[in-house]
Design an enzyme around this catalytic site. Structure first.
Site: not given
Length: 199
Positions: A29, A36, A71, A73, A91, A108, A118, A120, A165
């Site tokens: 980032h 990604h 969120c 990855h 989380e 976005y 960002e 993604e 987002w």
């Protein structure tokens, strides 16, 4: 010789959403963040209330900002459903059930005031949980349960500030039924190629 990967890595994508490599999450980032793979998840309780979270103050992107439930990855070669289950536990210590894609093609790009980007391909999922959240301080700075329609309307009218987002996702989800437990499942086959080629 097999490369030894140190640290969490994200999957880099071409414009069509196919995997083209990996990068360290801790380094990806920047002002020139490459495209990604990511995901967003909206988690509901049995009454249809949404779990919303405030991003931890130590987050490099959008710290102290309210957003959807969580969120993340998927790692290289990681099934996206497994990645979502992993992040829910990491989380918030919640186990997700009834997982389904609701915006499988969401993508976005957003720029922070400091220039960090960002960028993604970020399919959006809905899920349920019966677990009480126990947020990890390094990830989550706060949480609340809120009726979906109240959250939706507050975001759409800018009464509630959320991550970019999340705002764009809510705008698309606003056409769905008021009862989020009745949202139609999207087509798993519509997920990006990087997701469909895993396994």
């Amino acid at each position: 010789m097999t490369e030894i990967l140190v640290g969490e890595r994200v999957v880099l994508l071409d414009p069509a959403g196919a995997a083209v490599g990996t990068a360290l999450k801790s380094e990806v980032h920047t002002a020139r963040t490459p495209l990604h793979l990511a995901f967003s998840c909206y988690v509901f309780d049995a009454a249809g209330s949404l779990l919303v979270t405030k991003r931890a103050a130590t987050k490099p992107t959008w710290p102290d900002v309210w957003t959807n439930s969580f969120c993340g990855h998927p790692g290289p070669g990681e099934d996206i459903a497994a990645a979502i289950a992993r992040r829910g536990v990491d989380e918030l210590a919640v186990r997700v059930a009834a997982l389904r894609p609701v915006l499988p093609r969401f993508r976005y790009r957003a720029v922070m005031p400091n220039g960090v980007v960002e960028n993604e391909v970020c399919p959006v999922f809905a899920a349920t949980t019966a677990d009480p959240p126990e947020p990890h301080d390094s990830e989550v700075g706060g949480f609340e349960w809120i009726p979906w329609t109240m959250f939706r309307d507050d975001v759409l009218t800018a009464r509630r500030e959320v991550s970019p987002w999340c705002a764009w996702q809510v705008a698309e989800l606003a056409s769905f039924p008021d009862d989020p437990l009745a949202w139609p499942a999207g087509d798993w086959a519509a997920l990006p190629p990087a997701v469909l080629t895993v396994g």
